[in-house]
Structure formats: C-alpha cells, structure tokens
Motif scaffolding. Structure first.
Motif, mmCIF file in Angstrom:
data_model
loop_
_atom_site.group_PDB
_atom_site.id
_atom_site.type_symbol
_atom_site.label_atom_id
_atom_site.label_comp_id
_atom_site.label_asym_id
_atom_site.label_seq_id
_atom_site.Cartn_x
_atom_site.Cartn_y
_atom_site.Cartn_z
ATOM 1 N N ARG A 188 0.829 -1.189 0.000
ATOM 2 C CA ARG A 188 0.000 0.000 0.000
ATOM 3 C C ARG A 188 0.874 1.253 0.000
ATOM 4 N N GLY A 189 1.928 1.204 0.841
ATOM 5 C CA GLY A 189 2.830 2.347 0.942
ATOM 6 C C GLY A 189 3.471 2.654 -0.397
ATOM 7 N N ARG A 190 3.891 1.559 -1.078
ATOM 8 C CA ARG A 190 4.537 1.757 -2.365
ATOM 9 C C ARG A 190 3.560 2.415 -3.348
ATOM 10 N N HIS A 191 2.343 1.905 -3.310
ATOM 11 C CA HIS A 191 1.321 2.436 -4.197
ATOM 12 C C HIS A 191 1.094 3.920 -3.919
ATOM 13 N N GLU A 192 1.002 4.223 -2.607
ATOM 14 C CA GLU A 192 0.760 5.615 -2.228
ATOM 15 C C GLU A 192 1.918 6.503 -2.647
ATOM 16 N N GLN A 193 3.123 5.958 -2.486
ATOM 17 C CA GLN A 193 4.295 6.735 -2.880
ATOM 18 C C GLN A 193 4.247 7.047 -4.371
ATOM 19 N N GLU A 194 3.857 6.017 -5.148
ATOM 20 C CA GLU A 194 3.746 6.240 -6.585
ATOM 21 C C GLU A 194 2.755 7.358 -6.886
ATOM 22 N N LEU A 195 1.608 7.269 -6.210
ATOM 23 C CA LEU A 195 0.588 8.299 -6.415
ATOM 24 C C LEU A 195 1.135 9.676 -6.063
ATOM 25 N N ALA A 196 1.834 9.728 -4.889
ATOM 26 C CA ALA A 196 2.350 11.014 -4.426
ATOM 27 C C ALA A 196 3.345 11.581 -5.415
ATOM 28 N N GLU A 197 4.197 10.657 -5.946
ATOM 29 C CA GLU A 197 5.179 11.117 -6.933
ATOM 30 C C GLU A 197 4.487 11.712 -8.144
ATOM 31 N N LYS A 198 3.432 10.986 -8.577
ATOM 32 C CA LYS A 198 2.688 11.456 -9.728
ATOM 33 C C LYS A 198 2.095 12.832 -9.446
ATOM 34 N N ARG A 199 1.529 12.945 -8.223
ATOM 35 C CA ARG A 199 0.900 14.195 -7.846
ATOM 36 C C ARG A 199 1.939 15.308 -7.806
ATOM 37 N N ALA A 200 3.100 14.967 -7.224
ATOM 38 C CA ALA A 200 4.152 15.972 -7.120
ATOM 39 C C ALA A 200 4.572 16.463 -8.502
ATOM 40 N N GLN A 201 4.707 15.495 -9.409
ATOM 41 C CA GLN A 201 5.093 15.879 -10.758
ATOM 42 C C GLN A 201 4.045 16.794 -11.396
ATOM 43 N N GLN A 202 2.801 16.432 -11.124
ATOM 44 C CA GLN A 202 1.722 17.254 -11.674
ATOM 45 C C GLN A 202 1.810 18.669 -11.121
ATOM 46 N N VAL A 203 2.041 18.737 -9.788
ATOM 47 C CA VAL A 203 2.118 20.048 -9.144
ATOM 48 C C VAL A 203 3.270 20.858 -9.738
#
Lengths: 156, 290
Positions: free
Chosen positions: A49-64
């Motif tokens: 789950r953590g890995r998945h969340e990290q991926e999401l966060a990275e994606k979000r960060a890139q978007q930001v």
C-alpha cells in the motif's frame, strides 16, 4: 523381552504426554505462529500500500511541479506583456506630453510675440516720432504728423 | 564389562538385552528379577523399570522443553530455542496438513508432535555407547543397595522394549477405533468391516479380511519400530563385544561403531517419522467415509 505391565504403563504415559501436549504446548505455539504469519502478511500488504501511495504522491508531485512551471511561464509572459504595455504607454504619454509642452510653448511664444508686437507697436510710434522729430523737428507740426503716424502704426 | 573372566560374549549380549524387571517372584516376594528366566516367570504383572523410567524422563524432558517455549513464545522475531522449537512444530504441522484430510481435529497435530519427538528421544539413547549407562546403574546399585552388579540389568533404549512400542501402538489403535466410531457411527464402522471389499454376499470373508487389516495396523506400527531399534541396538552390542578381542579388532570396532552411529542417526529419525506419519494416516483413514 517379555510383554508385561510396562505395556500399560507406557500407554498411560503416552496418553498423559499427548494430553499435556494438546492442552499446554501445541495451542500457544501454533497461535503465536499464526499470529506472526498474519503480522507478516499485514506488513507486506502495508508495504504494498505504501509503495502504491508513494507512486501516487510522486505522480501528484510531478503534476504540481508541472502546473507550477506553467503558472510561472504564464506569469513571466504576462509580466513581459505588461512591461511592453507599460513601455508603450509611457511612450504614448511622453509623446502626448511632448506635444502638449510643444503646443503650450508655441502658444506662449505666440503670446510673447504678440506682447512684443504690442509693446513694439506702442513704442514704434514714439521712436518714429522721436526720430522723425529729430529729423524734421523744425518745420513739422507735431500734432498733424502724430495722427498720420498713428494711422501708419495701425496698419502694421 | 565389569569382569571379563566371568562374562562370556553370549552372556554379555544377553545381559544387555534384558530389562530391569520388577515383579513378584515365584516364592511370592516382590523384587527385581535377577535373570531372564526370573523375569519371564513374573508373568504379565511385572514392570520394566528401566523402560518406564527412561521413557518418562525423556518424555518429561520433551514436555518441559516445549512448555518452556510455549510459555515465552511471542509473535515477534524468534530467537535461539524458540527458533528450534518452531522449526519442529512447523515441520510437524506441515506433515499433518499434508497427510490428514479429516477436517478440524485438535488432537492429531499434538499427537504427531508427541510421537515424533518422544520416539526420536527414546531412539536417540541408542547412540549412547552401550555400556555407559548400564555399568553406571549396575555399580550405583551395588554401591547403594549392595546387590551383585552382574544381576542388575538396564536397557537404555526404551524403544527396544516391545512393551514401549506396542504400548504406543495400542494407544494409536484406541484412537483409531474411537474416531472410527465417532465419525462413522457404530453402524457405519461395522458396515465398513462387513461389506467391503467384496460386497454384502461375501460378508464373512470381508469381515475376516477387514479385521485382519485393522489389527495389522497397530502390530505393524509397534513391531516395526521395535524391530528396527532392536536390530540397531544388537549391532551396537555386537560391535562392543569386539573391543575385548585385542587391539586390532578393537580399533576396527571403534571405526565400525562411529560408522554405524552416523548411519543410525538416519534410522532413528526415520523410524520416528514413519511412526508419526503412519499414525496420522491411520487416524485419517478412521475419518474417511466410504
């Protein structure tokens, strides 16, 4: 090597050991093992789950970051546009101001010139008269000639 | 061998194969048998003190060890002793899960654990050099009670006593019967004994065949273990008799003993495992509906 009561004794001892093992040994150990199994499974799931969340966060960060960059670009272009506008505006202002100053200067000059003319006009008569008086002081009737001159001045 | 001059090779072997039996003598008094003949004459109501003592001590040791682990066990990171115990438990659990299909049963796994570890420990006594414990007991007894050390017997390996192995086999047999009656019901169990394998028209034959099959299970279980351990112990004793036959044969005997002991590690583990697996299978069969 005879079969004797040891047979029964062994069977009883065996039964007691089985009972003890069944009641006091097996359940706690197997329970702990199951608990650990569950813990490990939970841990693995959490890691996943953590890995998945990290991926999401990275994606979000890139978007930001992407958005921020876009915004920055927009701001910069806006600023440039605004700068150009300001420059143009000031150019226009300057031109208008210059024209105004020029016009007012011209008007002033015209005014000054008029004033000078008036003054000149007011004095030319006297000077001419004084000159003429000097030139022809002897025989010229002042009064008659002043009228003549005034008429002349009025024609200027 | 306390005094070589008085003990012959066959006497030595017989001495080692005799249990320390306590029972009623011919004349009515109670006491330890001083010869194999006396032990036989005591009949059924005698007890092999050495077998009982060692097996109970070993079983107690096993229970003490596992109980200690069970008391302090935690689901966290296991350490030393706990690791070792868990390894055994996991092994037993896997074996039970693989062989037993009778649904939920709280008895089979602890039973398998008890059988495996207990039999392994009893068999393990085989690896103690054959004379150590008997000599210590004999001389201890003669020092304490003033008896003749040559008449004190002590058999170190409980699983070389058919009483021990058959006692366990009988308990397993009892459990088989218990589960047969419990799961299939009396009618179901009797039907299984009478109508298989040849159908209801051959009922007597079926009954004979199935009864023999049923009874063969505990006998094969107990006698297999006994036979293997008895033979192994016999080889150790025969090797030990070579020590008194001079330096050359003595050195050969030393080598042989080490070799046989190493091979025996396999046998004692295997026999414990076989007893355990067969028990699981038998109890599983008692759970099967036909």
């Amino acid at each position: 090597m005879n079969i004797n009561a040891t047979l029964i004794g062994q069977a009883i001892a065996f039964l007691i050991f089985i009972g003890f093992c069944m009641k006091y040994v097996w359940p706690p150990i197997i329970e702990a093992l199951d608990e650990r199994k569950k813990k490990i499974a939970d841990g693995l799931a959490a890691a996943e789950r953590g890995r998945h969340e990290q991926e999401l966060a990275e994606k979000r960060a890139q978007q930001v970051i992407h958005e921020a960059k876009e915004q920055a670009n927009e701001i910069i272009s806006q600023a440039q546009r605004r700068g150009n506008e300001i420059v143009d505006e000031s150019k226009d202002n300057a031109r208008v101001e210059g024209d105004r100053i020029l016009t007012s200067a011209k008007a002033e000059i015209a005014q000054e010139a008029n004033r000078a003319k008036d003054e000149l006009r007011s004095q030319v008569g006297a000077v001419a008269i004084a000159g003429a008086a000097k030139i022809i002081s002897r025989e010229i009737d002042d009064k008659a000639h002043t009228d003549l001159l005034d008429e002349l001045v009025g024609q200027i | 061998m306390a005094s070589e001059s008085t003990i012959t090779t066959s006497g030595y072997i017989k001495h080692h194969l005799q249990n320390l039996t306590y029972g009623q003598h011919e004349d009515g008094s109670w006491g330890f048998a001083e010869s194999a003949k006396e032990a036989t004459e005591m009949g059924f109501w005698a007890i092999n003190v050495d077998t009982m003592l060692l097996s109970v001590v070993l079983g107690g040791l096993m229970m003490w060890f596992f109980r200690g682990v069970a008391k302090t066990i935690s689901a966290g990171v296991p350490t030393g002793t706990q690791n070792f115990a868990e390894m055994i438990i996991e092994f037993i659990n896997d074996t039970v899960r693989g062989s037993f299909s009778g649904g939920k049963n709280d008895l089979v796994a602890p039973l398998a654990l008890t059988i495996f570890v207990w039999i392994f420990l009893m068999n393990l006594m085989d690896l103690v050099p054959v004379d150590f414990i008997p000599l210590a007991v004999a001389h201890g007894a003669s020092a304490l009670f003033g008896v003749d050390p040559h008449h004190v017997f002590f058999k170190v390996v409980p699983s070389t006593d058919p009483n021990a192995t058959m006692g366990m086999a009988l308990v397993v047999f009892g459990l088989m019967l218990f589960y047969s009656f419990k799961i299939k019901g009396t009618g179901g169990f009797l039907k299984e004994l009478s109508f298989e394998p040849f159908g209801k028209w051959a009922l007597p034959i079926n009954l004979v065949l199935e009864t023999v099959t049923l009874l063969a299970k505990p006998f094969s279980l107990g006698l297999r273990l006994f036979g293997n351990m008895y033979a192994g112990e016999m080889v150790f004793i025969l090797i030990a008799t070579m020590y008194s036959a001079g330096l050359v044969l003595g050195s050969v005997a030393g080598l042989l003993q080490v070799g046989w002991a190493i091979f025996h590690i396999l046998i004692i583990t295997l026999q414990a495992f076989i007893f355990m697996v067969l028990t699981i299978v038998y109890i599983d069969m008692a759970h099967q509906h036909h």
